[in-house]
Motif scaffolding. Sequence first.
Motif, PDB file in Angstrom:
ATOM      1  N   LEU A 169       0.845  -1.181   0.000  1.00  0.00           N
ATOM      2  CA  LEU A 169       0.000   0.000   0.000  1.00  0.00           C
ATOM      3  C   LEU A 169       0.888   1.242   0.000  1.00  0.00           C
ATOM      4  O   LEU A 169       1.756   1.401   0.853  1.00  0.00           O
ATOM      5  N   THR A 197      -0.477  -5.952   5.040  1.00  0.00           N
ATOM      6  CA  THR A 197       0.274  -5.276   3.983  1.00  0.00           C
ATOM      7  C   THR A 197       1.382  -4.439   4.609  1.00  0.00           C
ATOM      8  O   THR A 197       1.402  -4.221   5.822  1.00  0.00           O
ATOM      9  N   THR A 227      -2.934   0.423  -3.998  1.00  0.00           N
ATOM     10  CA  THR A 227      -2.469  -0.901  -3.582  1.00  0.00           C
ATOM     11  C   THR A 227      -1.913  -1.625  -4.795  1.00  0.00           C
ATOM     12  O   THR A 227      -2.529  -1.643  -5.858  1.00  0.00           O
ATOM     13  N   LEU A 267      -7.555  -6.315   0.577  1.00  0.00           N
ATOM     14  CA  LEU A 267      -6.305  -6.902   1.060  1.00  0.00           C
ATOM     15  C   LEU A 267      -6.505  -8.339   1.504  1.00  0.00           C
ATOM     16  O   LEU A 267      -5.699  -9.228   1.200  1.00  0.00           O
TER      17      LEU A 267
END
Length: 557
Positions: A169, A197, A227, A267
Amino acid sequence: MLASTTTLDAEQKIIGIFENWFRSRKFDDLPASDARTENSKGQTLRHQYRVMEDGTNAYRWLLTEEWEKAHWQEDGLDQTARTRITVTSQGDKVWVLADILPPLEKSRYGGDRPRDTTTPAFIQPLLKAVDFHDGDSPLSAGHSLVRTAEGLDLLLNTIQDENRRGMVLVTTPPEDQTPERWQGTVHDVLKGMHGLTSIHMVAGEKLDAFNSWMGNAHGIAPGSIRTYKASVDLDNRLDGHAHRIMQKHRIYSEASHRLNRLLRRSLIKELAGVELPDTLRRADLEFRKPVRHRQESSVFEQAVETVNLQNENTELNELLDASDTENAVLRALTEEIEQSNRELLDETDILNFEISAKQDELDRAHSEIQRLRHKLWSTGDQDAYIEPAPEEQSAPPESFDELLKRMVELPGVHFSGNEEITRELDDFSDLGESVVQKTWEVLRTFDAYAKARTGKEFDGGIFQYQRNTEHGFYMRIRQISAQESNTVQQNGKMRDQRLFPVPAEVDPSGQMLMYAHVPLATKRGRSPRLHFEDTWALNGQITIGYIGPHLDNKSTN
């Protein structure tokens, strides 16, 4: 969360954190292996432990609980949630897989979907206790602020990390905001992302350099969040559509909790769909095998139960055998492809040397043309057509011994390695002068990079310098490997081989791990490598820790 670590005593630290978390959930008496226990809230905890054939320690816990029904949910929906945690440990490499299997809820647009989850309380203690990685990229309890050329290099390598499984990210502040103020703006949007992440904020002064490398299709605009999935293909503009962008107007206009929920869902979905590492996959198969329990029953009932278990076990073994056969075929195919790649690299080495010689000729011709044009423009004198005297260029060294002696010609390079190991490369007759010249070209490139940084003519790390040749400075490196394989990094002996001496101004300990390397030849003279570290920010030079035969890796182990 799916991550690995090689931190010292990581297994004990991780197990301790999970056990403390279970105790905080009122499980005072933790279950033994293949047993389960229940707390005062009616939640159950099951534990499994196995030692696999290769010596891997494998742990699994399954927490089952009933969630409260949300006010918008229909009555009668199953509210059972399961938190499954798997830990494997082999040598100094530990893998952690933590997965929440929530109950389903009715979507507002029809159909069922998993209920939204929150970040478990054990995530932050885990990230603070040990250094977790996703592939070669670190996962931390905070975010990185990219303000230097070296930091930008690390971010670019993270995005292009071929071993990464989860998303990366990246955000950057609007033009009228500082990174600190922007962090406060997006705090609620990004909260609870850690473990899923790695989060990076690109400062405004480095945004142009970031976008220049990423390209228009993969760049980010001021005040946005993006992302990046694994296997980013920067050469394919259409690939840019695969990576989500959250623009500034949306961040300011929509509720933070809604944007947070959208990001978390993407995610989690990405991470849930990846292929598990081999050690976790084998552990999962091991945990699924039935366990024979002693039962107080009649001899006949015991005999029937034994037959049933044997039949079930036979079926599972057949599935495992089929899986092993398929894996063997895939491994054989992989080895065949790797052999073909090695042969292609051999041919590429020779072609690259010829190309480099031609490039030198083109450089000299271009220089002559520029001088002629300048003279014609200035005077119009017919003497401008007289062939200029060629620039004096020292011939490249013909041996590694000569190369070591001539390093004084390259002030932007510092060699701190073992000279005897480097001189021994002259004993390999199959290397020839081409590999010596290639090494010299690499060192000249490092020197040119250091000079460009010192003269403020180039603002970037060595990887950007090598990949973006538009800067116009001397560049003769075809390939740089930024990292070593996971096998090398998790093996103590192999890792120690890449610990090289450095000056005190580079590291007070006098040593530094150098995973970054340049292949000098393949399948010749023990496939020599050059290991280095970009230490320009510390001493204005590239520090070379090793020039010598290929160090141990998975193939030589």
